[in-house]
Write a protein that holds these residues in place. Structure first.
Motif, PDB file in Angstrom:
ATOM      1  N   UNK A  11       0.810  -1.199   0.039  1.00  0.00           N
ATOM      2  CA  UNK A  11       0.176   0.256   0.088  1.00  0.00           C
ATOM      3  C   UNK A  11       0.890   1.219  -0.105  1.00  0.00           C
ATOM      4  N   UNK A  12       0.503   2.049  -0.918  1.00  0.00           N
ATOM      5  CA  UNK A  12       1.380   3.352  -0.949  1.00  0.00           C
ATOM      6  C   UNK A  12       1.207   4.308  -0.087  1.00  0.00           C
ATOM      7  N   UNK A  13       1.208   4.163   1.103  1.00  0.00           N
ATOM      8  CA  UNK A  13       0.823   5.100   2.384  1.00  0.00           C
ATOM      9  C   UNK A  13       1.791   4.312   3.523  1.00  0.00           C
ATOM     10  N   UNK A  14       2.010   5.445   4.511  1.00  0.00           N
ATOM     11  CA  UNK A  14       2.714   4.862   5.801  1.00  0.00           C
ATOM     12  C   UNK A  14       1.922   4.152   6.381  1.00  0.00           C
ATOM     13  N   UNK A  21      -7.101   3.858   8.853  1.00  0.00           N
ATOM     14  CA  UNK A  21      -8.234   3.392   7.932  1.00  0.00           C
ATOM     15  C   UNK A  21      -8.563   1.920   9.068  1.00  0.00           C
ATOM     16  N   UNK A  22      -8.106   0.902   9.322  1.00  0.00           N
ATOM     17  CA  UNK A  22      -8.228  -0.268   9.754  1.00  0.00           C
ATOM     18  C   UNK A  22      -9.125  -0.014  11.311  1.00  0.00           C
ATOM     19  N   UNK A  23      -8.657   1.103  11.935  1.00  0.00           N
ATOM     20  CA  UNK A  23      -9.273   1.589  13.249  1.00  0.00           C
ATOM     21  C   UNK A  23     -10.600   2.248  13.106  1.00  0.00           C
ATOM     22  N   UNK A  29     -18.246  -0.563   6.257  1.00  0.00           N
ATOM     23  CA  UNK A  29     -19.445  -0.827   5.265  1.00  0.00           C
ATOM     24  C   UNK A  29     -19.182  -0.037   3.960  1.00  0.00           C
ATOM     25  N   UNK A  30     -18.540   0.930   3.935  1.00  0.00           N
ATOM     26  CA  UNK A  30     -18.274   1.930   2.994  1.00  0.00           C
ATOM     27  C   UNK A  30     -17.301   1.340   1.946  1.00  0.00           C
ATOM     28  N   UNK A  31     -16.282   0.518   2.319  1.00  0.00           N
ATOM     29  CA  UNK A  31     -15.174  -0.167   1.593  1.00  0.00           C
ATOM     30  C   UNK A  31     -15.242  -1.807   1.664  1.00  0.00           C
ATOM     31  N   UNK A  32     -16.113  -2.313   2.607  1.00  0.00           N
ATOM     32  CA  UNK A  32     -16.074  -3.716   2.505  1.00  0.00           C
ATOM     33  C   UNK A  32     -17.466  -4.246   2.347  1.00  0.00           C
ATOM     34  N   UNK A  33     -17.827  -4.845   1.199  1.00  0.00           N
ATOM     35  CA  UNK A  33     -19.184  -5.316   0.657  1.00  0.00           C
ATOM     36  C   UNK A  33     -19.647  -6.400   1.941  1.00  0.00           C
ATOM     37  N   UNK A  34     -18.880  -7.025   2.413  1.00  0.00           N
ATOM     38  CA  UNK A  34     -19.149  -8.159   3.377  1.00  0.00           C
ATOM     39  C   UNK A  34     -19.654  -7.688   4.764  1.00  0.00           C
ATOM     40  N   UNK A 134      -7.070  -5.649  -0.901  1.00  0.00           N
ATOM     41  CA  UNK A 134      -7.406  -4.870  -1.941  1.00  0.00           C
ATOM     42  C   UNK A 134      -8.385  -3.861  -1.833  1.00  0.00           C
ATOM     43  N   UNK A 135      -9.514  -4.259  -0.901  1.00  0.00           N
ATOM     44  CA  UNK A 135     -10.295  -3.166  -0.589  1.00  0.00           C
ATOM     45  C   UNK A 135      -9.819  -2.172   0.385  1.00  0.00           C
ATOM     46  N   UNK A 136      -8.958  -2.529   1.489  1.00  0.00           N
ATOM     47  CA  UNK A 136      -8.328  -1.614   2.372  1.00  0.00           C
ATOM     48  C   UNK A 136      -7.289  -0.775   1.684  1.00  0.00           C
ATOM     49  N   UNK A 137      -6.631  -1.303   0.643  1.00  0.00           N
ATOM     50  CA  UNK A 137      -5.610  -0.700  -0.073  1.00  0.00           C
ATOM     51  C   UNK A 137      -6.347   0.504  -1.047  1.00  0.00           C
ATOM     52  N   UNK A 138      -7.474   0.188  -1.442  1.00  0.00           N
ATOM     53  CA  UNK A 138      -8.090   0.991  -2.208  1.00  0.00           C
ATOM     54  C   UNK A 138      -8.983   2.187  -1.413  1.00  0.00           C
ATOM     55  N   UNK A 139      -9.247   1.945  -0.254  1.00  0.00           N
ATOM     56  CA  UNK A 139      -9.703   2.789   0.772  1.00  0.00           C
ATOM     57  C   UNK A 139      -8.804   3.878   1.238  1.00  0.00           C
ATOM     58  N   UNK A 140      -7.381   3.178   1.531  1.00  0.00           N
ATOM     59  CA  UNK A 140      -6.230   4.053   1.913  1.00  0.00           C
ATOM     60  C   UNK A 140      -5.772   5.132   1.025  1.00  0.00           C
ATOM     61  N   UNK A 141      -5.627   4.622  -0.303  1.00  0.00           N
ATOM     62  CA  UNK A 141      -5.267   5.498  -1.521  1.00  0.00           C
ATOM     63  C   UNK A 141      -5.933   6.027  -2.153  1.00  0.00           C
ATOM     64  N   UNK A 142      -7.250   5.782  -2.150  1.00  0.00           N
ATOM     65  CA  UNK A 142      -8.090   6.425  -3.033  1.00  0.00           C
ATOM     66  C   UNK A 142      -8.567   6.044  -4.266  1.00  0.00           C
TER      67      UNK A 142
END
Length: 142
Positions: A11-14, A21-23, A29-34, A134-142
């Motif tokens: 992920x291209x972020x510190x 984002x995890x916290x 629910x905005x980035x994890x469809x499950x 992948x969902x987390x990465x997308x949420x972090x980097x936009x």
């Protein structure tokens, strides 16, 4: 029968941005469809979730669960303490700082309460692993 899986992603972020984002469990629910519904019951002194309730739906199976979290500066792990569909679940994110951001490893082990056909377990596990990385990465980097 317990099922385990793991996945790694860069992920291209510190790491601190990724952990933030995890916290933000209420934002899941905005980035994890499950994840259908999330509420935090208890937080630590830094505001990170310690206990949370979630409604999760994977492959047509809906689970009401309560999770306990453990945080460090480079990881978060959790375990299921109550679940309508699982005997147990443990999961962990490990973050390593790199020159380009963060190398993230996600691992999960779960044990359903009822027998589930192998192909459903495999597809469900793949969905969880992809969302958690992948969902987390997308949420972090936009």
């Amino acid at each position: 029968m317990a099922v385990s899986g793991s996945r790694e992603v860069d992920i291209e972020a510190p790491p601190a941005d990724v952990l933030a984002v995890i916290a933000d469990l209420e934002g899941l629910p905005a980035w994890s469809s499950i994840h259908k519904k999330v509420s935090v019951r208890e937080r630590d002194d830094a505001g990170r979730p310690l206990v949370a309730e979630m409604t999760v739906a994977v492959m047509g199976i809906t689970d009401e669960q309560v999770l306990e979290f453990t945080w460090t500066d480079t990881s978060v792990s959790w375990k299921v303490v109550e679940s309508t569909q699982q005997k147990s679940q443990t999961a962990r994110y490990d973050l390593t700082e790199t020159d380009r951001g963060t190398h993230l490893t996600f691992e999960i082990t779960l044990d359903p309460k009822i027998p589930v056909p192998g192909f459903i377990v495999k597809r469900g596990t793949k969905t969880v692993l992809e969302t958690a990385t992948d969902g987390l990465r997308q949420q972090v980097v936009g």
